[in-house]
Design an enzyme around this catalytic site. Sequence first.
Site, mmCIF file in Angstrom:
data_model
loop_
_atom_site.group_PDB
_atom_site.id
_atom_site.type_symbol
_atom_site.label_atom_id
_atom_site.label_comp_id
_atom_site.label_asym_id
_atom_site.label_seq_id
_atom_site.Cartn_x
_atom_site.Cartn_y
_atom_site.Cartn_z
ATOM 1 N N HIS A 94 -16.149 -35.628 -66.539
ATOM 2 C CA HIS A 94 -16.138 -35.289 -67.859
ATOM 3 C C HIS A 94 -16.142 -33.829 -67.953
ATOM 4 C CE1 HIS A 94 -18.476 -39.387 -67.342
ATOM 5 N NE2 HIS A 94 -17.701 -39.528 -68.481
ATOM 6 N N VAL A 98 -10.331 -36.431 -61.760
ATOM 7 C CA VAL A 98 -11.166 -35.803 -60.977
ATOM 8 C C VAL A 98 -11.681 -36.488 -59.734
ATOM 9 C CG1 VAL A 98 -13.321 -34.147 -60.673
ATOM 10 C CG2 VAL A 98 -11.653 -33.893 -62.645
HETATM 11 P P1 AMP Z 1 -16.520 -42.676 -70.022
HETATM 12 O O1 AMP Z 1 -17.831 -41.924 -70.249
HETATM 13 O O2 AMP Z 1 -16.476 -43.537 -68.654
HETATM 14 O O3 AMP Z 1 -16.387 -43.424 -71.197
HETATM 15 O O4 AMP Z 1 -15.423 -41.728 -70.046
HETATM 16 C C1 AMP Z 1 -15.318 -40.721 -70.878
HETATM 17 C C2 AMP Z 1 -14.204 -39.871 -70.616
HETATM 18 O O5 AMP Z 1 -14.104 -39.403 -69.344
HETATM 19 C C3 AMP Z 1 -12.821 -40.950 -70.822
HETATM 20 O O6 AMP Z 1 -11.633 -40.146 -71.568
HETATM 21 C C4 AMP Z 1 -12.549 -40.932 -69.311
HETATM 22 O O7 AMP Z 1 -10.909 -41.340 -69.010
HETATM 23 C C5 AMP Z 1 -13.119 -39.699 -68.715
HETATM 24 N N1 AMP Z 1 -13.188 -39.707 -67.288
HETATM 25 C C6 AMP Z 1 -13.963 -40.710 -66.629
HETATM 26 N N2 AMP Z 1 -13.884 -40.398 -65.236
HETATM 27 C C7 AMP Z 1 -13.021 -39.415 -65.181
HETATM 28 C C8 AMP Z 1 -12.688 -38.738 -63.843
HETATM 29 N N3 AMP Z 1 -12.757 -38.858 -62.694
HETATM 30 N N4 AMP Z 1 -11.688 -37.866 -64.147
HETATM 31 C C9 AMP Z 1 -11.157 -37.337 -65.225
HETATM 32 N N5 AMP Z 1 -11.514 -37.939 -66.519
HETATM 33 C C10 AMP Z 1 -12.481 -38.789 -66.424
#
Ligand code: AMP
Length: 282
Positions: A28, A167
């Site tokens: 994030h 990441v």
């Molecule tokens: P979430 O909180 O899981 O809904 O994710 C919020 C945003 O963070 C989304 O755009 C996800 O694709 C991104 N995200 C979650 N995990 C990762 C990661 N490991 N690397 C890059 N972006 C991420």
Amino acid sequence: MHNFSLQMKKEGKTIGFVPTMGYLHEGHLSLVRKAREVSDVVVVSIFVNPTQFAPNEDFSKYPRDEEKDKLLLSKEGVDAVFIPSAREIYPDGFQTYVEVTKVTSGLEGESRPTHFKGVTTIVTILFNCVMPDAAVFGQKDAQQAAVIKRMVNDLKMNINIIVAPIVRESDGLAMSSRNIYLSAKERKDALVLSSSLRFASEMVAAGEREPEKIIQEMKKKIDAVDSSTLDYIKIVDSGSFEEADILAFGGEYFILIACRIGKTRLIDNVLLEVPVQQVTAP
Ligand code: AMP
């Protein structure tokens, strides 16, 4: 939120936005840094969106730590954190949804039939609240990013959608808020997602062009892990998300995997850039 954003716009500042469900990790924060690079002001939302979870999914036990999240975001110098309540977003009488067809039909859309309707609806609402110039999403949810791009394009939303790389932990596991569910053994077993994707990339680098062969080899690796239950492995065109019959020279594809480790459903993917065919002079 409107007042804040209107004030920023009045001051001539551009707004970069990162929507999240909280329980933040380095993945994030990498999106936050990207938003900072491209805009004057950074807004992050934290909202565990009930409409993107099916009744049998983990909405009620989804991990939450608002205080820690706010601390991490203030360390990043984020200008505003938007944490609406479910009642504010979906008050009594709410009845309007946004739906993208086709690109939502396979993969996550097939396994979680109501998921993307919830995602596109909440992202539209959040865009309307924050009024960003740019929004950053992670390639971790590659299909989601493609769906959002399609929606923004189709609905003529004047927002630049940026997709940032995945990441990973140092051993390769893609960072996810859901990794907290894994036991110590499952945490080790979960490495099979990233290692099988790496193996697949190596097959392509070595010249393999048949998706079916690559998928079979990946399945063998997944099946060898006793706590795993495979949902899908698919190789799709990176733009349309349609399944590829063959990896064409110069093509760009995603290999995507969704797999349960114990009770925890994890997803991961890798982008494949197949080189253009080299023609050597006779
Ligand atoms: P979430 O909180 O899981 O809904 O994710 C919020 C945003 O963070 C989304 O755009 C996800 O694709 C991104 N995200 C979650 N995990 C990762 C990661 N490991 N690397 C890059 N972006 C991420």
